[in-house]
Design an enzyme around this catalytic site. Sequence first.
Site, mmCIF file in Angstrom:
data_model
loop_
_atom_site.group_PDB
_atom_site.id
_atom_site.type_symbol
_atom_site.label_atom_id
_atom_site.label_comp_id
_atom_site.label_asym_id
_atom_site.label_seq_id
_atom_site.Cartn_x
_atom_site.Cartn_y
_atom_site.Cartn_z
ATOM 1 C CG ASP A 42 6.041 -23.156 -17.060
ATOM 2 O OD1 ASP A 42 5.100 -23.707 -16.466
ATOM 3 O OD2 ASP A 42 7.186 -23.046 -16.561
ATOM 4 C CG ASP A 81 3.458 -20.372 -15.432
ATOM 5 O OD1 ASP A 81 4.141 -19.810 -14.564
ATOM 6 O OD2 ASP A 81 3.236 -21.599 -15.436
ATOM 7 C CE LYS A 111 2.028 -20.534 -12.326
ATOM 8 N NZ LYS A 111 3.376 -21.093 -11.975
ATOM 9 C CD GLU A 113 7.878 -23.139 -11.870
ATOM 10 O OE1 GLU A 113 8.934 -23.631 -11.423
ATOM 11 O OE2 GLU A 113 7.164 -23.718 -12.718
ATOM 12 C CD GLU A 179 2.882 -28.087 -9.332
ATOM 13 O OE1 GLU A 179 2.931 -29.058 -10.121
ATOM 14 O OE2 GLU A 179 3.176 -26.923 -9.669
#
Length: 269
Positions: A42, A81, A111, A113, A179
């Site tokens: 993204d 994402d 994926k 978050e 991250e």
Amino acid sequence: MTTVRDLQAMAGDEPITMLTAYDAVTATLVEAAGVDVVLVGDSMGNAVLGHEDTLPVTVDEVASRVGAVARGTDEALVVADMPFLSFGADEGESVRNCGRMLKEEGANAVKLESGPHTVELTERLADLGIPVMAHLGLTPQSVNQTGYTQQATEREEAAEILELAVAHEEAGAFALVLEHVPANLAAQVTDALSIPTIGIGAGGDCDGQVLVFTDVVGLAESSPPFAEQFGDVRAEVQSAVADYVEAVESGEFPAKQHANTADDLDELY
């Protein structure tokens, strides 16, 4: 073709390489260079779509580009994402959005978050055959809460990330992105998990690394401090386009070799 099991087998044995791509041409080049995982991030929001952050990116935009990347690859694992608010609010909608990326667009995994709210969803998706890559630490979709600063620099937050990492592995996640967290935290998370960790701004002890394509090739105007520019594509593109403009304006392009004529078309007017 690289599978999630292949990726898990590489953990602790062979470094995993992951890079973003947003179109078929780039995906083909990335795969040809030997990258293991292509992430349709993204990050397209600020990398290629002109937004200030990732929040405006839509499910349709991700889906379109996942399809392009899947068509441009044969061997790399393609990960979609999932964009802001495409998951987490309603389980049924979350499953449909994630499933669309595999069923209709050709992704191999998604994926998310991650946080406390994604543990049960990760388990549900894994049960349905949708492989999940979790993502902890700096999560850009939470920019309005956290900014872009390094996360988990205090013991309590670091312990929470470690706990969430274990919870997502137990829920069925096949890999974890870390991250912009301290390297010593990333090392401890990596040691605690059997699934591979993939770092971005998280030091060299992770099982793999991921960066944004435009940062790696030097196409971005600016890059985060933990990224590295391995080329200067921006300068090359600017030079090539400037040469084209000059050639057209001077009459050097197109030359005779750039066109064909048909004899029967002489003297039509």
